[in-house]
Design an enzyme around this catalytic site. Structure first.
Site, mmCIF file in Angstrom:
data_model
loop_
_atom_site.group_PDB
_atom_site.id
_atom_site.type_symbol
_atom_site.label_atom_id
_atom_site.label_comp_id
_atom_site.label_asym_id
_atom_site.label_seq_id
_atom_site.Cartn_x
_atom_site.Cartn_y
_atom_site.Cartn_z
ATOM 1 N N ASN A 45 1.073 -1.070 -0.165
ATOM 2 C CA ASN A 45 0.269 0.313 -0.059
ATOM 3 C C ASN A 45 0.843 1.307 -0.283
ATOM 4 O OD1 ASN A 45 0.670 -0.698 2.625
ATOM 5 N ND2 ASN A 45 -0.882 -0.154 3.267
ATOM 6 N N GLU A 47 0.296 4.930 0.622
ATOM 7 C CA GLU A 47 -0.984 6.219 1.557
ATOM 8 C C GLU A 47 -0.054 8.208 0.597
ATOM 9 O OE1 GLU A 47 -0.843 5.310 5.556
ATOM 10 O OE2 GLU A 47 -1.657 3.887 4.907
ATOM 11 N N CYS A 56 -4.201 0.899 -2.281
ATOM 12 C CA CYS A 56 -4.088 -0.292 -1.679
ATOM 13 C C CYS A 56 -3.004 -1.180 -2.462
ATOM 14 C CB CYS A 56 -5.315 -1.351 -1.896
ATOM 15 S SG CYS A 56 -6.245 -0.463 -0.613
ATOM 16 N N GLU A 58 -3.006 -4.522 -3.636
ATOM 17 C CA GLU A 58 -3.494 -5.319 -4.378
ATOM 18 C C GLU A 58 -3.603 -4.454 -6.049
ATOM 19 O OE1 GLU A 58 -4.612 -4.543 -1.324
ATOM 20 O OE2 GLU A 58 -5.792 -6.528 -0.943
ATOM 21 N N CYS A 89 -10.566 -4.427 -0.752
ATOM 22 C CA CYS A 89 -11.222 -4.098 -0.113
ATOM 23 C C CYS A 89 -12.177 -3.471 -1.488
ATOM 24 C CB CYS A 89 -10.751 -1.970 0.564
ATOM 25 S SG CYS A 89 -10.289 -1.565 -1.545
ATOM 26 N N CYS A 92 -10.392 -2.587 -4.895
ATOM 27 C CA CYS A 92 -9.593 -3.891 -5.241
ATOM 28 C C CYS A 92 -10.475 -5.119 -5.331
ATOM 29 C CB CYS A 92 -9.169 -4.283 -4.139
ATOM 30 S SG CYS A 92 -7.716 -2.790 -3.159
#
Ligand code: THU
Length: 132
Positions: A45, A47, A56, A58, A89, A92
């Site tokens: 991830n 940020e 994210c 993924e 999430c 994703c």
């Protein structure tokens, strides 16, 4: 029947987690995406100070793979905190489904894993066939 090394994929996800840029959430995540021809694309991830721009693990793995010409996928492993499973999430799930509806999703908590089919994690998905 699994024809790939699940433990190796989990281990790559855990390694990728080390590169997570998670200074706001303090929740590092790693992912490892296995292509149909056996390549592994990892992601973590990333940020942003503008929180909603966060990407994210993924989606980082998927966009790395796609941008390098890999378009067929078998499985993705996801690793977060020890003792905790990290399900992907909703965003994703959708992006992975757009490119790999038959994907296996492996969640690792450090010592155990659970495997799901992406299509079971995103029932009644929106898909490109609906675009006409
Ligand atoms: N995160 C992921 O990278 N993957 C998931 O499956 C769930 C959440 C990240 C986004 C954010 O950087 C942090 O975890 C907390 O939400």
């Amino acid at each position: 029947m699994t024809d790939y090394n699940k433990d190796q994929l989990i281990s790559e996800a855990k390694e990728a987690r080390k590169f997570a840029q998670a200074k706001y959430s303090h929740f590092p995540v790693g992912a490892a995406l296995l292509s149909a021809d056996g390549q592994i694309f990892t992601g973590c991830n990333v940020e942003s100070s503008s929180y909603s721009l966060t990407i994210c693990a993924e989606r980082v793995a998927l966009t790395k793979a796609l941008s390098e010409g890999s378009t067929q996928f078998k499985a993705i492993a996801i690793s977060a905190r020890d003792g905790q499973y990290c399900p992907p999430c909703g965003a994703c799930r959708q992006l992975l489904y757009d490119y790999a509806p038959d994907l296996e999703v492996i969640l690792s908590n450090g010592t155990q894993s659970k495997t799901y089919l992406l299509k079971d994690l995103l029932p009644h998905a929106f898909e490109d066939s609906q675009l006409g």
